[in-house]
Design a protein around this motif. Structure first.
Motif, PDB file in Angstrom:
ATOM      1  N   ALA A 134       5.116 -17.869  69.645  1.00 37.23           N
ATOM      2  CA  ALA A 134       3.719 -17.787  69.220  1.00 37.23           C
ATOM      3  C   ALA A 134       3.521 -18.488  67.881  1.00 37.23           C
ATOM      4  O   ALA A 134       2.541 -19.222  67.683  1.00 37.23           O
ATOM      5  N   GLU A 135       4.443 -18.282  66.945  1.00 40.21           N
ATOM      6  CA  GLU A 135       4.359 -18.957  65.645  1.00 40.21           C
ATOM      7  C   GLU A 135       4.421 -20.477  65.816  1.00 40.21           C
ATOM      8  O   GLU A 135       3.660 -21.211  65.174  1.00 40.21           O
ATOM      9  N   LEU A 136       5.312 -20.942  66.678  1.00 39.56           N
ATOM     10  CA  LEU A 136       5.441 -22.381  66.922  1.00 39.56           C
ATOM     11  C   LEU A 136       4.156 -22.956  67.499  1.00 39.56           C
ATOM     12  O   LEU A 136       3.658 -23.996  67.035  1.00 39.56           O
ATOM     13  N   LEU A 137       3.599 -22.278  68.499  1.00 40.77           N
ATOM     14  CA  LEU A 137       2.393 -22.785  69.153  1.00 40.77           C
ATOM     15  C   LEU A 137       1.187 -22.751  68.214  1.00 40.77           C
ATOM     16  O   LEU A 137       0.364 -23.677  68.214  1.00 40.77           O
ATOM     17  N   LEU A 138       1.084 -21.708  67.417  1.00 40.42           N
ATOM     18  CA  LEU A 138      -0.011 -21.645  66.446  1.00 40.42           C
ATOM     19  C   LEU A 138       0.084 -22.802  65.452  1.00 40.42           C
ATOM     20  O   LEU A 138      -0.929 -23.412  65.089  1.00 40.42           O
ATOM     21  N   GLY A 187      -1.444 -13.292  74.190  1.00 37.79           N
ATOM     22  CA  GLY A 187      -0.236 -12.552  74.533  1.00 37.79           C
ATOM     23  C   GLY A 187      -0.541 -11.443  75.512  1.00 37.79           C
ATOM     24  O   GLY A 187      -1.588 -10.787  75.424  1.00 37.79           O
ATOM     25  N   LEU A 188       0.349 -11.245  76.465  1.00 36.20           N
ATOM     26  CA  LEU A 188       0.224 -10.136  77.415  1.00 36.20           C
ATOM     27  C   LEU A 188       1.030  -8.972  76.875  1.00 36.20           C
ATOM     28  O   LEU A 188       2.207  -9.133  76.514  1.00 36.20           O
ATOM     29  N   LEU A 196       1.875  -9.629  62.221  1.00 36.82           N
ATOM     30  CA  LEU A 196       2.528 -10.922  62.019  1.00 36.82           C
ATOM     31  C   LEU A 196       1.673 -12.093  62.484  1.00 36.82           C
ATOM     32  O   LEU A 196       1.699 -13.169  61.881  1.00 36.82           O
ATOM     33  N   LEU A 197       0.925 -11.871  63.560  1.00 41.49           N
ATOM     34  CA  LEU A 197       0.195 -12.967  64.207  1.00 41.49           C
ATOM     35  C   LEU A 197      -1.242 -12.548  64.494  1.00 41.49           C
ATOM     36  O   LEU A 197      -1.641 -12.379  65.650  1.00 41.49           O
ATOM     37  N   PRO A 198      -2.047 -12.374  63.446  1.00 41.32           N
ATOM     38  CA  PRO A 198      -3.422 -11.904  63.662  1.00 41.32           C
ATOM     39  C   PRO A 198      -4.278 -12.872  64.468  1.00 41.32           C
ATOM     40  O   PRO A 198      -5.296 -12.471  65.037  1.00 41.32           O
ATOM     41  N   GLU A 199      -3.858 -14.147  64.548  1.00 43.10           N
ATOM     42  CA  GLU A 199      -4.648 -15.125  65.297  1.00 43.10           C
ATOM     43  C   GLU A 199      -4.464 -14.995  66.803  1.00 43.10           C
ATOM     44  O   GLU A 199      -5.260 -15.524  67.585  1.00 43.10           O
TER      45      GLU A 199
END
Length: 331
Positions: free
Chosen positions: A18-22, A30-31, A46-49
């Motif tokens: 997810a970090e890489l794709l963002l 995300g499921l 960690l990933l609010p987006e």
């Protein structure tokens, strides 16, 4: 903006991917299983987006809803019951999630996109399946590559073989752009504490800080090809950027034993002889052991241009340092 849906986003691979794709400008979805999933807050922090969707790999209708709402260009199926030892305790659940869950996800993508046999795949969803080196099990040749005979030695490995071949079948039957990454062991500070590498790094930190006296393990002679999870998720992304789907081994090409991992981990805190701190217990030995795994990632290197960046020593140091800091902070 391209979009992606990740199952298993709460695991180490899901978080790194997810970090890489963002960072690449993706709209990431995300499921996540269950509204009260205890790991939901970790992802949100960690990933609010990332936009989260409730769903379950055992429930086809929930997968179709997630695909409808996320409208992804790429689907990364990382969700699984992934702790090998647990798969002997609950083979049925492991099969339902890790094997049949792949079929459910593939069928959901096919229905969502309206794939038909022989249809043009341009504009369709691209699919990634997280296959595993555990599929090789009782290895028939070394190193293992994409054409090595699969001989799984655990319910988890058997389930992964089913998902792997089902992914190939959907690629060949429906023209689905589907790729499988046969990933060898990959670790990080985000690895679950039930896995042996994290169990070691946490114990080393606690022993060094005087909070634990002993570490209990099973087979110390098992050999694995260990890499850094943050490197391996890049290979996943690269697979889905290719003109057609395919299967790729992702590995470092180096093998190390549990004893080697202990040497490096305890060495990080200045301990050269770890034997007083480590005890073996038959309860932690697998019913059917996988003794030696090492991958040949030539295809990934030549076709994808991928290679690992983090060395084995750097990986172990990273994990021990992270657990030292976390233990000091009382996390």
């Amino acid at each position: 903006m391209p979009s992606a849906l990740i199952t298993g986003i709460t695991g180490q691979d899901g978080l790194y991917l997810a970090e890489l794709l963002l960072a690449k400008g993706y709209d990431v979805h995300g499921l996540i299983r269950g509204q009260n999933n205890p790991k939901r807050q970790l992802v949100e922090k960690l990933l609010p987006e990332v936009r989260l969707h409730n769903g379950d790999l055992t429930d086809l209708s929930s997968l179709l809803r997630a695909l409808r709402d996320a409208a992804p260009d790429e689907v990364y199926n990382l969700g699984a019951v992934s702790f090998v030892a647990y798969s002997w305790e609950n083979a049925h659940l492991t099969t339902d999630v890790t094997a049949k869950g792949v079929l459910n996800m593939l069928e959901a993508v096919r229905l969502h996109c309206g794939y038909r046999e022989g249809s043009d795949q341009v504009g369709g969803v691209r699919f990634y399946q997280a296959s595993s080196s555990e599929m090789f099990g009782k290895v028939q040749e070394s190193p293992q590559h994409e054409r090595t005979l699969l001989w799984p030695r655990s319910p988890y490995g058997v389930s992964k073989v089913f998902g792997h071949h089902m992914t190939i079948n959907y690629r060949e039957s429906y023209g689905l752009h589907a790729s499988s990454g046969i990933l060898f062991n990959h670790e990080s500070p985000r690895r679950g504490p039930e896995f042996v590498t994290r169990k070691i790094s946490q114990a080393v930190a606690r022993i060094h800080l005087g909070l634990q006296d002993q570490l209990v393990l099973g087979n110390l002679d098992a050999e694995r090809d260990w890499g850094f999870a943050g490197d391996y998720v890049e290979a996943m992304w690269l697979m889905l950027q290719q003109p057609a789907g395919d299967d790729y081994v992702v590995a470092t090409g180096e093998t190390h034993s549990i004893r080697d991992f202990l040497d490096e981990a305890f060495g990080q805190v200045g301990v050269t002889d770890w034997t007083p701190y480590v005890r073996q217990d038959p309860r932690f030995v697998r019913p059917a052991e996988v003794d030696h795994l090492v991958g040949d990632a030539s295809k990934a290197r030549e076709v994808l241009g991928w290679k690992p960046r983090v060395t084995f020593r750097e990986l172990v140091a990273m994990m021990v340092e992270a657990d030292l800091e976390a233990t000091r902070q009382g996390w």
